[in-house]
Design a protein around this motif. Sequence first.
Motif, short mmCIF file in Angstrom:
data_model
loop_
_atom_site.label_atom_id
_atom_site.label_comp_id
_atom_site.label_asym_id
_atom_site.label_seq_id
_atom_site.Cartn_x
_atom_site.Cartn_y
_atom_site.Cartn_z
N LEU A 36 -58.42 -107.15 -30.41
CA LEU A 36 -57.26 -107.71 -29.69
C LEU A 36 -56.11 -108.00 -30.65
N PHE A 37 -56.44 -108.40 -31.87
CA PHE A 37 -55.39 -108.71 -32.86
C PHE A 37 -54.93 -107.45 -33.60
N SER A 38 -55.89 -106.56 -33.93
CA SER A 38 -55.53 -105.44 -34.80
C SER A 38 -54.69 -104.39 -34.08
N LEU A 39 -54.85 -104.27 -32.74
CA LEU A 39 -54.05 -103.28 -32.01
C LEU A 39 -52.55 -103.57 -32.12
N PRO A 40 -52.09 -104.75 -31.70
CA PRO A 40 -50.64 -104.99 -31.82
C PRO A 40 -50.16 -105.05 -33.27
N ILE A 41 -50.99 -105.63 -34.17
CA ILE A 41 -50.55 -105.74 -35.57
C ILE A 41 -50.44 -104.33 -36.18
N GLY A 42 -51.46 -103.51 -35.95
CA GLY A 42 -51.45 -102.14 -36.48
C GLY A 42 -50.26 -101.36 -35.94
N PHE A 43 -49.98 -101.52 -34.64
CA PHE A 43 -48.86 -100.81 -33.99
C PHE A 43 -47.54 -101.26 -34.60
N ALA A 44 -47.40 -102.58 -34.77
CA ALA A 44 -46.15 -103.13 -35.31
C ALA A 44 -45.93 -102.63 -36.74
N LEU A 45 -47.01 -102.64 -37.56
CA LEU A 45 -46.86 -102.20 -38.95
C LEU A 45 -46.53 -100.71 -39.03
N SER A 46 -46.98 -99.94 -38.04
CA SER A 46 -46.74 -98.51 -38.06
C SER A 46 -45.35 -98.17 -37.54
#
Lengths: 229, 259
Positions: A36-46
């Motif tokens: 739940l946390f890594s999806l938005p964080i990963g998307f934002a960083l990319s």
Amino acid sequence: MPTFEDVWMNLQSEEMRFSLTLSLITGLISSVLVMLFSLPIGFALSRLRFPGKGIVRTIMDLPIAFPELVLGLCLILLFGKTPIGAALKSIGINFVFTQEGVVVAQFFTALPYAIRIMKSTFDFISPRMEFISRSLGYTQFETFIKVSLPLAGKGILAASVIAFARCIGTFGTVLILAGGSYMKTETLPVTLYLNISYGNMGMALTSGLLLVAVSFAAIFVFEMTEVKL
Amino acid sequence: MYKSKLRVLTIFMFCLFFLGLTSVVKAEELRIFSGAGLMKPMEELRQNFEKKNNVTISVHYGSSGEIFGMMSMGQTCDVFIPGAEKYTNDAVKNGWLYKPSIIKIVKHIPVIVVPAGNPLNIKSLDDLARPGLKVALCDPKSAAIGKVSKKLLGKCKLWKKVEPNVVVFAPTCNQLLIYTALDQADATINWLDVTTWAEGRGKVQTIKIDPARNMIKTIPTALHISAKDNPLAVKLNDYIASSEGMAVWEKWGFEACTR
């Protein structure tokens, strides 16, 4: 050396059943939270450009380089007798020496790995698809849900399995934050360690074998599912 | 061209392999199995002995239960020093240690350890039974101090009252000290000597346990049965209990046994 019968007997012991159950339940909860946390964080960083992005990425990756014990110490300092710890306690949440602490320890250990995988996944997905979707009238959020996520299927699966395996195998962080207490905050790696310190090698070996079996099962399911995707 | 490169590489790998082999065959090495709580004096004793006798000593630190278990798995050491005499006696019974080599070195004194300033004004073992108090203890099956704490509280008819207050059973006394220093527990029972370490200095405070109730333990050193004829191992065992060795023990907060 313990015989096969010893291992079988140990597998049925109350301690081993408790430890396996706690590991699986906390591992599943932690993995879901990590995703739940890594999806938005990963998307934002990319996808996003913002000042200080390099620093943020470094901070996100730091725990990978930490020994788990250091991470455990940091967490106990964070959730111990600090304003944050006190605020959480006032609403009835305590992460120190509790099973909730096991989840928190696993979450922070596995999160950086999942973020890395999700970021690389989104890096490999062409932004063109997202542009087309936006030009056809989807909002950014709708685009993320209906276009980016389905395209990232394999990456999500890989990150989930790695997160679950990391959560199950987390030792040092759990030992320090949750205390590694017998039959209370005892996950499989803690069972292994405790039984070494009890001088009970049979139980230690059994928990080691069980850890290997659980990880094998998780990764095998992943391989099978990946073939189907 | 490719083949000659491969040949050079093979020869190089062989050289590395032999170098590795020759480095294994080196001066004599001694092994100590020591209780984790004795780390500070043991490290100093090890360095002193190494310098004087030109040997290398490897020390495995673990809870008393762990180092006892390692011997039960057939692992050998030269010198065995657990956190309490019981482990040495049991090891002698199992035929792992050489009985005549046992020397009692120092006392191991259990005390109540609280965060500096004693915020909850704890005075005796009875206070550990106060409702709502957060007590941290060592695991009775793992560390010597854990076993002693349970026995001690049992002897005073307090175990049943204190047990509900226990928030954590730490595997070693070192971890227990960290929890007290980090103010994660209101009270713990630990060895007196452990509280002299830098990790706890200024952060923890000790409260003596009534001598009539306390269970003071002895730390013995002993030779493994396989090392009884090794003069260097005998020398090390004697050195640990010598007057020079005792000075190191006392420096780290231990009290000598009156032999």
